[in-house]
Design a protein around this motif. Structure first.
Motif, PDB file in Angstrom:
ATOM      1  N   ILE A 101       1.068   4.286  -2.765  1.00  0.00           N
ATOM      2  CA  ILE A 101       0.862   5.675  -2.295  1.00  0.00           C
ATOM      3  C   ILE A 101       1.793   6.516  -2.893  1.00  0.00           C
ATOM      4  CG2 ILE A 101       0.437   7.337  -0.509  1.00  0.00           C
ATOM      5  CD1 ILE A 101      -0.925   5.118   1.094  1.00  0.00           C
ATOM      6  N   CYS A 135      -9.566  10.339   0.517  1.00  0.00           N
ATOM      7  CA  CYS A 135      -8.720  11.364  -0.098  1.00  0.00           C
ATOM      8  C   CYS A 135      -9.351  12.607   0.071  1.00  0.00           C
ATOM      9  CB  CYS A 135      -8.796  11.157  -1.630  1.00  0.00           C
ATOM     10  SG  CYS A 135      -7.460  10.015  -2.231  1.00  0.00           S
ATOM     11  N   TYR A 184       0.948  -1.262  -0.050  1.00  0.00           N
ATOM     12  CA  TYR A 184      -0.093   0.047  -0.113  1.00  0.00           C
ATOM     13  C   TYR A 184       0.809   1.164   0.086  1.00  0.00           C
ATOM     14  CZ  TYR A 184      -4.164  -2.733   1.215  1.00  0.00           C
ATOM     15  OH  TYR A 184      -5.248  -3.474   1.145  1.00  0.00           O
ATOM     16  N   LEU A 218      -4.553   4.314   3.861  1.00  0.00           N
ATOM     17  CA  LEU A 218      -4.483   5.721   3.334  1.00  0.00           C
ATOM     18  C   LEU A 218      -4.579   6.748   4.584  1.00  0.00           C
ATOM     19  CD1 LEU A 218      -3.832   7.677   1.070  1.00  0.00           C
ATOM     20  CD2 LEU A 218      -6.151   7.609   0.359  1.00  0.00           C
ATOM     21  N   VAL A 261     -12.069   4.931  -1.164  1.00  0.00           N
ATOM     22  CA  VAL A 261     -10.734   5.733  -1.468  1.00  0.00           C
ATOM     23  C   VAL A 261     -10.863   7.356  -1.627  1.00  0.00           C
ATOM     24  CG1 VAL A 261      -8.597   5.686  -2.436  1.00  0.00           C
ATOM     25  CG2 VAL A 261      -9.626   3.514  -1.883  1.00  0.00           C
TER      26      VAL A 261
END
Length: 647
Positions: free
Chosen positions: A13, A92, A9, A44, A88
Motif C-alpha cells: 500500500i 478503493c 500488505y 485495505l 480491491v
C-alpha cells in the motif's frame, strides 16, 4: 491473516501511495502478484479506517484521489486473480466515498458512484443478479448530481452505463428491463448532437440497436426497421478509416440482421462496411502474419457477403468479394519487393516513411483510446482515469483525463496524414503506375476486368466455403443460406454461377480427405493410381461440371481455371464431363476439359493476379533482366511415385 502477511500488505500500500502514474502502479502490482488476493482488499479497508482518523481534510482529499487512480489500475490489471482485482477496486471506491461525501464534494461523489457501479457490473464474486442491482442503484445515485443540463457529456456516459445494466438485468421482467434500457438510450440520442459527442452517438446507436433486437418479439417488423436505421446511422460515425474495429462490429451486426431476414441490400451494405474495415486494419499493420490472421478471422463476413450478393443477383459484386477474400495477400507478396518506388527522389523516400509511421501511430492510439466510448474529462481535479471494456457489446464508461477534443485532434491528424500519403502516391503514380499496388491493394473491378477478356476465353472461378454455422431464422435453417460455395463462369459479357450446397461441400471434404490419404500413403499409392479415373469422375459430379460446361459459350477456345483452397491440388483440367453440344458434333460426347479447348486450359491463383500480370506485360517496354528461361523435367530423379501420371 498473520503478521508477516499484514506487513507485506502494508508495504505494498505504501508503495502504491507514492506514485500517481498508472504505469508505475502496474509495475508495482506485477512485482507483487502473490499479494493480490481478497485478503488484500479486506486489509485495505482496515488500514484506511485507522489512517483516516489522523488525516486532515487536504490529506484525506489527496488519499481519495490516489484511491481513484488505484481503482482504475486494479480494474484494468489483467494479471493475478481478476475477481480479486475487482474486489480491491471496489474497496478503493468504498473508502473514497467516506471522504467524498455528496454534501461536501457532490461532483467527486457522483464520479465515485459511477465508477463503483461499473465495478459491481463487472464483478465476478457474489450473485450476478445482486451485483447488477447494486450497479443500477449506484448509477441512479450518480444521475441525481450529474444532470443533463449541468454535465451533458458525463450525463450521457452514465445514462449509457445505466441502460447497459438494465439490458443485462436478471431481476424483474425481461421485456420491462429492455424497455427501460431503450428509453434511456433514446434520451442520450437527444443530446448527442455536438461534434464532441460523435463517439457517444455511434456507441449509443449501436447499443440501442442491440436493445431493439432483443425486443423483436414485441413488434418484430417495427423493431427490425428501427434497428436497421440506427445501425446505418452509426456507420456514418464508425467509419472504416477512423474506427475500423467499431465499424467491423457494427457492419457485421447490420449484415447479419439483413441476412437473417433476407433483406439483401441491408446485408450487403453492412458487410461491405465490415470488409472495408478489415482491409483498412490490414493496411495499418506491418506484421505479415497478423495481416493473414485478420483475413482468416473474418472469412465468415466475406462468405456471408457472397451469399447476400448471390441471393440479390449481384454476381459482379459476389466475384469481387471472392477476390477480396483470397488474393489480397498474394498481390501484396507479388509487389512488395519494391518497398519504395524506383523513381522516388531522396525527398520522397523519407516522406513516405514518415507518413507511414505517422498513420500507424495515430491508428494505434485511436484504437486504444476508442475501444470503448469516448471518455469524459474529469469534473474536477484529481478525477479518475479510464479502463478498457471487459466484454460484451454494452460498454461502461469511466472518467479519464483524455478529452473528446484530444481524440478529435488525433482523428483529424490521421485523416490529414492519409490525405498527404494519397497525394504523394498519386504524384509517384504518374511516373510509375505499378507502385500504388504496393501501398494499398484496391478491389478489382470485375466489369472492367471482363472488358479485357476476348470473346473466345472463359474463366471458371471456384469458391469453397469455410464457416459451418449459417444464420438461422426462428431456430430453423434459412433455405437461401444453404450455401457451401459457388463456381462462377465469367466471360467478356456475362457471369453465371453453379452453386455448391452445404451437403455437396461435406461430400467434397470427404472426397478430398480420401484422395489425399491414398496419395500420401505409400501402401495405397497403387490403389490411388488404379482408381484415379473413378476419383476424377466423382469430383466432376460433386462440382457439377456438366452444369458448369453447359454455361460456357460454344465458341470459347481457351479456358482459365481459378481454383480455391484445396482445389489447387487436383488436376481440374482432366475432369471428365458429358455433353450433347459442347465442342463436338458427337452425341453423348464424353471427354475432359483439356480435350475441348484448342487454345488450352490455363490456371491462375486469382483474377486480380491475372490482371496484374497482364497489365505488367502490356506496360513493360523491355524484358525484365531478372527474368530467365525455365526448363522443367517432370521426374528427374525417378523417385516421385505419381509425377509421371500427374503430368
Amino acid at each position: 491473516m498473520n503478521q508477516p502477511r499484514r506487513q507485506a500488505y502494508l508495504t505494498l500500500i505504501e508503495s502504491l501511495l507514492t506514485c500517481w502514474d498508472t504505469d508505475e502502479q502496474t509495475a508495482i502490482l506485477q512485482a507483487n502478484l502473490e499479494l493480490l488476493d481478497d485478503d488484500f482488499a479486506r486489509y485495505l479497508r482496515e488500514w484506511a479506517t485507522q489512517i483516516l482518523e489522523n488525516l486532515d481534510a487536504d490529506q484525506a482529499d489527496n488519499l481519495a484521489n490516489i484511491l481513484s487512480n488505484l481503482d482504475i489500475t486494479f480494474s484494468s490489471f489483467q494479471q493475478g486473480s481478476r475477481a480479486s482485482n475487482i474486489e480491491v477496486a471496489i474497496a478503493c471506491l468504498d473508502i473514497g466515498l467516506t471522504i467524498f461525501t455528496r454534501a461536501a464534494y457532490p461532483e467527486n461523489w457522483a464520479i465515485f458512484q459511477n465508477n463503483i457501479a461499473i465495478a459491481y457490473y463487472r464483478r465476478i464474486k457474489g450473485e450476478r443478479g445482486e451485483n447488477i442491482e447494486k450497479a443500477i442503484a449506484f448509477y441512479e445515485a450518480a444521475l441525481q448530481v450529474i444532470t443533463r443540463d449541468a454535465f451533458p457529456q458525463y450525463w450521457a456516459d452514465t445514462q449509457n452505463n445505466l441502460a447497459a445494466a438494465y439490458s443485462d438485468r436478471i431481476k424483474k421482467e425481461r421485456g420491462e428491463n429492455i424497455g427501460r434500457a431503450i428509453v434511456l438510450y433514446e434520451a442520450v440520442l437527444e443530446v448527442c448532437t455536438r461534434k464532441a459527442f460523435t463517439q457517444d452517438l455511434a456507441v449509443t446507436k449501436n447499443n440501442l440497436v442491440n436493445a431493439y433486437r432483443n425486443r423483436l418479439k414485441v413488434n418484430k417488423n417495427k423493431n427490425i426497421a428501427r434497428a436497421i436505421r440506427l445501425w446505418e446511422a452509426a456507420l456514418q460515425v464508425r467509419t472504416p478509416t477512423t474506427l475500423p474495429i467499431d465499424c467491423l462490429e457494427t457492419g457485421r451486426n447490420l449484415g447479419d440482421l439483413g441476412l437473417r431476414e433476407s433483406l439483401w441490400e441491408t446485408a450487403i451494405f453492412g458487410y461491405e462496411k465490415a470488409i472495408e474495415a478489415v482491409e483498412q486494419s490490414r493496411e495499418w499493420i506491418t506484421s505479415d502474419n497478423r495481416k493473414r490472421e485478420i483475413i482468416e478471422e473474418n472469412l465468415d463476413i466475406y462468405e456471408k457477403m457472397m451469399q447476400s450478393c448471390i441471393n440479390h443477383k449481384q454476381y459482379h459484386k459476389a466475384v469481387q468479394t471472392v477476390e477480396r477474400s483470397k488474393s489480397r495477400y498474394l498481390v501484396e507478396l507479388f509487389t512488395n519487393s519494391e518497398i519504395y518506388p524506383k523513381t522516388a527522389t531522396e525527398t520522397e523516400k523519407p516522406q513516405l516513411r514518415d507518413l507511414r509511421r505517422q498513420i500507424a501511430a495515430s491508428q494505434q492510439f485511436l484504437e486504444t483510446e476508442t475501444s470503448s466510448p469516448t471518455l469524459s474529462p474529469p469534473l474536477s481535479k484529481g478525477g479518475a482515469g479510464g479502463v478498457p471494456e471487459d466484454s460484451g457489446t454494452q460498454r461502461a464508461t469511466q472518467i479519464r483525463n483524455l478529452s473528446p477534443e484530444s481524440l478529435q485532434q488525433q482523428t483529424d491528424n490521421l485523416a490529414t496524414a492519409l490525405q498527404q500519403l494519397e497525394q504523394l502516391l498519386q504524384q509517384i503514380k504518374q511516373r510509375e503506375p505499378e507502385f500504388t499496388l504496393t501501398q494499398a491493394v484496391k478491389p478489382i473491378n470485375i466489369a472492367e476486368f471482363q472488358k479485357t477478356l476476348d470473346t473466345k476465353t472463359a474463366i471458371v472461378e471456384w469458391y469453397i466455403g469455410n464457416f459451418k454455422s449459417p444464420l438461422r431464422r426462428g431456430g430453423a435453417p434459412v433455405p437461401a443460406l444453404d450455401w457451401g460455395g459457388s463456381a462462377f463462369i465469367i466471360t467478356h459479357n456475362k457471369i453465371d454461377l453453379v452453386p455448391i450446397t452445404v451437403a455437396e461441400l461435406a461430400e467434397l471434404e470427404t472426397w478430398k480427405n480420401d484422395y489425399l490419404n491414398e496419395y500420401r500413403d505409400k501402401a495405397k499409392q497403387k490403389i490411388w493410381q488404379q482408381t484415379l479415373s473413378d476419383k476424377l469422375q466423382k469430383l466432376s459430379e460433386i462440382l457439377r461440371l456438366n452444369e458448369i460446361v453447359a454455361k460456357i459459350p460454344n465458341d470459347c477456345r481457351q479456358l482459365i481455371l481459378v481454383p480455391h483452397r484445396y482445389l489447387h491440388l487436383f488436376p481440374l483440367h482432366a475432369l471428365p464431363f458429358t455433353s450433347q453440344t459442347r465442342f463436338t458434333q458427337q452425341t453423348n460426347f464424353r471427354g475432359n476439359l483439356l480435350d475441348c479447348f484448342p487454345d488450352g486450359v490455363k490456371y491462375a491463383p486469382s483474377l486480380q493476379l491475372l490482371q496484374l500480370v497482364q497489365n505488367r506485360s502490356k506496360t513493360r517496354t523491355s524484358p525484365a533482366p531478372e527474368l530467365q528461361p525455365l526448363f522443367a523435367i517432370q521426374n528427374p530423379t525417378e523417385d516421385l511415385s505419381n509425377a509421371d501420371m500427374e503430368v
